[in-house]
Motif scaffolding. Structure first.
Motif, PDB file in Angstrom:
ATOM      1  N   VAL A 258      20.881  21.361 -27.905  1.00 32.28           N
ATOM      2  CA  VAL A 258      20.828  22.579 -28.708  1.00 32.28           C
ATOM      3  C   VAL A 258      19.925  23.573 -27.982  1.00 32.28           C
ATOM      4  N   ILE A 259      18.751  23.103 -27.651  1.00 32.57           N
ATOM      5  CA  ILE A 259      17.753  23.911 -26.946  1.00 32.57           C
ATOM      6  C   ILE A 259      16.925  22.967 -26.086  1.00 32.57           C
ATOM      7  N   THR A 260      16.340  23.497 -25.014  1.00 32.71           N
ATOM      8  CA  THR A 260      15.551  22.702 -24.083  1.00 32.71           C
ATOM      9  C   THR A 260      14.232  23.402 -23.814  1.00 32.71           C
ATOM     10  N   VAL A 261      13.147  22.621 -23.783  1.00 33.29           N
ATOM     11  CA  VAL A 261      11.823  23.149 -23.460  1.00 33.29           C
ATOM     12  C   VAL A 261      11.317  22.398 -22.232  1.00 33.29           C
ATOM     13  N   VAL A 262      10.910  23.141 -21.196  1.00 35.83           N
ATOM     14  CA  VAL A 262      10.557  22.536 -19.912  1.00 35.83           C
ATOM     15  C   VAL A 262       9.127  22.880 -19.518  1.00 35.83           C
ATOM     16  N   LEU A 263       8.371  21.838 -19.172  1.00 35.26           N
ATOM     17  CA  LEU A 263       7.054  21.996 -18.569  1.00 35.26           C
ATOM     18  C   LEU A 263       7.242  21.792 -17.063  1.00 35.26           C
ATOM     19  N   VAL A 264       7.146  22.862 -16.305  1.00 39.53           N
ATOM     20  CA  VAL A 264       7.403  22.778 -14.869  1.00 39.53           C
ATOM     21  C   VAL A 264       6.101  22.544 -14.113  1.00 39.53           C
ATOM     22  N   ASP A 265       6.232  22.011 -12.913  1.00 43.36           N
ATOM     23  CA  ASP A 265       5.087  21.771 -12.055  1.00 43.36           C
ATOM     24  C   ASP A 265       4.327  23.086 -11.875  1.00 43.36           C
ATOM     25  N   ASP A 266       3.008  23.030 -12.033  1.00 45.09           N
ATOM     26  CA  ASP A 266       2.222  24.259 -11.955  1.00 45.09           C
ATOM     27  C   ASP A 266       1.768  24.598 -10.540  1.00 45.09           C
ATOM     28  N   VAL A 267       2.212  23.810  -9.552  1.00 41.72           N
ATOM     29  CA  VAL A 267       1.823  24.054  -8.163  1.00 41.72           C
ATOM     30  C   VAL A 267       3.037  24.211  -7.258  1.00 41.72           C
ATOM     31  N   VAL A 268       4.005  23.317  -7.396  1.00 39.81           N
ATOM     32  CA  VAL A 268       5.164  23.275  -6.489  1.00 39.81           C
ATOM     33  C   VAL A 268       6.406  23.763  -7.222  1.00 39.81           C
ATOM     34  N   SER A 269       7.060  24.777  -6.691  1.00 42.19           N
ATOM     35  CA  SER A 269       8.289  25.277  -7.302  1.00 42.19           C
ATOM     36  C   SER A 269       9.487  24.485  -6.789  1.00 42.19           C
ATOM     37  N   GLY A 270      10.614  24.626  -7.448  1.00 39.77           N
ATOM     38  CA  GLY A 270      11.810  23.894  -7.036  1.00 39.77           C
ATOM     39  C   GLY A 270      12.963  24.096  -7.990  1.00 39.77           C
ATOM     40  N   LEU A 271      12.710  24.737  -9.137  1.00 41.66           N
ATOM     41  CA  LEU A 271      13.772  24.993 -10.112  1.00 41.66           C
ATOM     42  C   LEU A 271      14.520  26.270  -9.726  1.00 41.66           C
ATOM     43  N   GLN A 272      15.845  26.201  -9.745  1.00 38.25           N
ATOM     44  CA  GLN A 272      16.686  27.356  -9.425  1.00 38.25           C
ATOM     45  C   GLN A 272      17.755  27.505 -10.499  1.00 38.25           C
ATOM     46  N   VAL A 273      18.181  28.740 -10.737  1.00 40.35           N
ATOM     47  CA  VAL A 273      19.132  29.030 -11.805  1.00 40.35           C
ATOM     48  C   VAL A 273      20.176  30.022 -11.317  1.00 40.35           C
ATOM     49  N   GLN A 274      21.375  29.919 -11.876  1.00 43.74           N
ATOM     50  CA  GLN A 274      22.402  30.930 -11.665  1.00 43.74           C
ATOM     51  C   GLN A 274      22.448  31.836 -12.879  1.00 43.74           C
ATOM     52  N   LYS A 275      22.808  33.096 -12.663  1.00 46.49           N
ATOM     53  CA  LYS A 275      22.905  34.041 -13.758  1.00 46.49           C
ATOM     54  C   LYS A 275      24.264  33.896 -14.426  1.00 46.49           C
ATOM     55  N   PRO A 276      24.304  33.637 -15.752  1.00 49.68           N
ATOM     56  CA  PRO A 276      25.589  33.520 -16.441  1.00 49.68           C
ATOM     57  C   PRO A 276      26.438  34.783 -16.249  1.00 49.68           C
ATOM     58  N   ASN A 277      27.737  34.573 -16.168  1.00 50.23           N
ATOM     59  CA  ASN A 277      28.712  35.674 -16.031  1.00 50.23           C
ATOM     60  C   ASN A 277      28.598  36.416 -14.698  1.00 50.23           C
ATOM     61  N   ASP A 278      27.914  35.805 -13.735  1.00 49.96           N
ATOM     62  CA  ASP A 278      27.820  36.385 -12.396  1.00 49.96           C
ATOM     63  C   ASP A 278      28.636  35.522 -11.452  1.00 49.96           C
ATOM     64  N   ALA A 279      29.775  36.003 -11.044  1.00 53.24           N
ATOM     65  CA  ALA A 279      30.703  35.219 -10.240  1.00 53.24           C
ATOM     66  C   ALA A 279      30.234  35.010  -8.810  1.00 53.24           C
ATOM     67  N   SER A 280      29.140  35.658  -8.398  1.00 56.47           N
ATOM     68  CA  SER A 280      28.669  35.526  -7.015  1.00 56.47           C
ATOM     69  C   SER A 280      28.146  34.128  -6.708  1.00 56.47           C
ATOM     70  N   GLY A 281      27.712  33.403  -7.745  1.00 56.99           N
ATOM     71  CA  GLY A 281      27.205  32.049  -7.528  1.00 56.99           C
ATOM     72  C   GLY A 281      25.847  31.997  -6.864  1.00 56.99           C
ATOM     73  N   VAL A 282      25.114  33.109  -6.845  1.00 61.80           N
ATOM     74  CA  VAL A 282      23.798  33.146  -6.209  1.00 61.80           C
ATOM     75  C   VAL A 282      22.807  32.292  -7.006  1.00 61.80           C
ATOM     76  N   TRP A 283      21.957  31.557  -6.258  1.00 64.61           N
ATOM     77  CA  TRP A 283      20.879  30.802  -6.885  1.00 64.61           C
ATOM     78  C   TRP A 283      19.587  31.603  -6.807  1.00 64.61           C
ATOM     79  N   TYR A 284      18.834  31.598  -7.907  1.00 63.14           N
ATOM     80  CA  TYR A 284      17.578  32.331  -7.965  1.00 63.14           C
ATOM     81  C   TYR A 284      16.423  31.368  -8.207  1.00 63.14           C
ATOM     82  N   ASP A 285      15.334  31.555  -7.460  1.00 61.76           N
ATOM     83  CA  ASP A 285      14.134  30.757  -7.667  1.00 61.76           C
ATOM     84  C   ASP A 285      13.440  31.176  -8.957  1.00 61.76           C
TER      85      ASP A 285
END
Length: 396
Positions: A258-285
């Motif tokens: 239904v919904i998700t709550v995430v505690l991400v690492d506060d030092v090392v990044s690594g999560l990437q997301v795509q923008k919904p309805n954007d057909a380019s398929g670009v990943w964003y940090d």
């Protein structure tokens, strides 16, 4: 009662694979593997076109959506609530997620939660194996420590280990799988779970207010109190990888929650997301914002809102120098609950875009399709519906 509910999902998952024991079905612990190989084994190497090096992520094209949850429940004397609701609506329509501040979980609790998560994964292997998700050497179970289910010999594996626990309701908790070490693990997790439940309540009430009006703002909140709705905690550990450009920490997916709550690492990044309805398929940090929690809508909200909000496709990448941890809280409905667009959100201008399913069936499809690199959402979309930019599906 706990065993019956857990067994329902476990039996669904186990049925997807053959019954006889085969070595490839029990993958190694990646943390142990990473310590002794010059390069990742072939079963972890993703297809060339899917490798992070071939689809390098870009910075967010606009400021990361940040919502102050404390304002959503404040007295609206100066329009602050309306402004914050508008920010949340815009964030979820544009991206499917936002970073939450003002969530009332003390920074000390967030710090301790990260410490006990790292503390668990830093334990000796023999200690962690006491909570293994493999029973009798060959039977996969839903909860526990290890890796995700393997359904085929040619499945591409993710570069991570995980600990998966049911944390709500109390009647479904399998206490034998909650680590005894670090000693503070259980107490900190319980405090953090209570804080995340409050966050989920505020956000879901706001979503219902946006979609249905203030008179019906408890619609989604009440669903989480109906029957045997569950909260699942997934603790992720991403070891350093000698050649991170060849693997993924977690393959692209959207959450079956239904919904998700995430505690991400506060030092090392690594999560990437795509923008919904954007057909380019670009990943964003997704950048790190100290003491903020990431909140995203899951597939259930996308279905129930008839596509008004989109469940974002996201992935995790590996790192050559540093390990990384995260804690993901998934809120799911009763296993027998039917999931379909709310009737108030279906009309001639916005026809029905998703078929009816149940929590149990959708979770089973999600685990199966995630393992094979496909998205569960595609199995319930009606062909006339507009398709988003993503691929695949699971939790994380």
């Amino acid at each position: 009662m706990s065993q019956n509910i857990s067994d329902k999902l476990t039996s669904k998952l186990v049925a997807m694979a053959e019954n006889e024991s085969q070595p490839w079905k029990i993958p190694p612990i990646v943390q142990e593997l990473a310590a002794g190989v010059p390069e990742p084994p072939s079963r972890y190497m993703v297809r060339e076109q899917d490798r992070p090096a071939m689809a390098a992520a870009a910075p967010m094209p606009e400021p990361i959506p940040i919502v102050d949850l404390s304002r959503l429940s404040a007295a609206d004397d100066d329009g602050a609530v309306a402004d914050e609701v508008a920010k949340l609506r815009s964030a979820l329509q544009d991206w499917g997620f936002f970073l939450a501040i003002g969530h009332r979980i003390e920074p000390e609790i967030l710090t301790k939660m990260m410490q006990v998560t790292r503390g668990f994964f830093n334990l000796p292997l023999e200690e962690k194996q006491k909570y293994s998700n493999v029973v009798n050497g060959n039977e996969f179970r839903f909860e526990g420590y290890g890796n995700d289910m393997v359904v085929s010999e040619d499945q591409i594996m993710d570069w991570n280990d995980r600990l998966y626990l049911i944390v709500e309701p109390e009647s479904l908790i399998n206490h034998s799988l909650w680590p005894a070490r670090p000693p503070a693990f259980t107490g900190v997790l319980r405090k953090y779970t209570a804080g995340c439940r409050a966050i989920a309540g505020v956000v879901l009430a706001t979503l219902a207010r946006i979609l249905l009006g203030i008179h019906d703002e408890r619609r989604f909140v009440d669903m989480l109190n109906d029957g045997v709705a569950m909260t699942h905690a997934r603790f992720n550990y991403y070891p350093p990888c000698p050649m991170p450009e060849l693997v993924l920490g977690l393959k692209p997916h959207s959450d079956a929650s239904v919904i998700t709550v995430v505690l991400v690492d506060d030092v090392v990044s690594g999560l990437q997301v795509q923008k919904p309805n954007d057909a380019s398929g670009v990943w964003y940090d997704v950048p790190i914002v100290p003491n903020a929690l990431l909140v995203n809508v899951g597939d259930v909200i996308e279905i129930m809102s008839n596509g008004f909000f989109k469940s974002p496709v996201h992935r995790a990448v590996a790192n050559a120098e540093s390990d990384r941890v995260s804690l993901v809280m998934f809120y799911t409905l009763d296993m027998e609950k039917e999931i379909e667009p709310l009737p108030e959100l279906v009309d001639e201008k916005r026809p029905r875009r998703y078929r009816k399913t149940t929590t149990k069936d959708y979770l089973a499809v999600m685990f199966d399709r995630f393992a094979t690199g496909a998205r569960a959402m595609d199995t319930v979309k009606i062909s006339t519906a507009g398709h988003g930019s993503g691929t695949r599906s699971e939790d994380g």
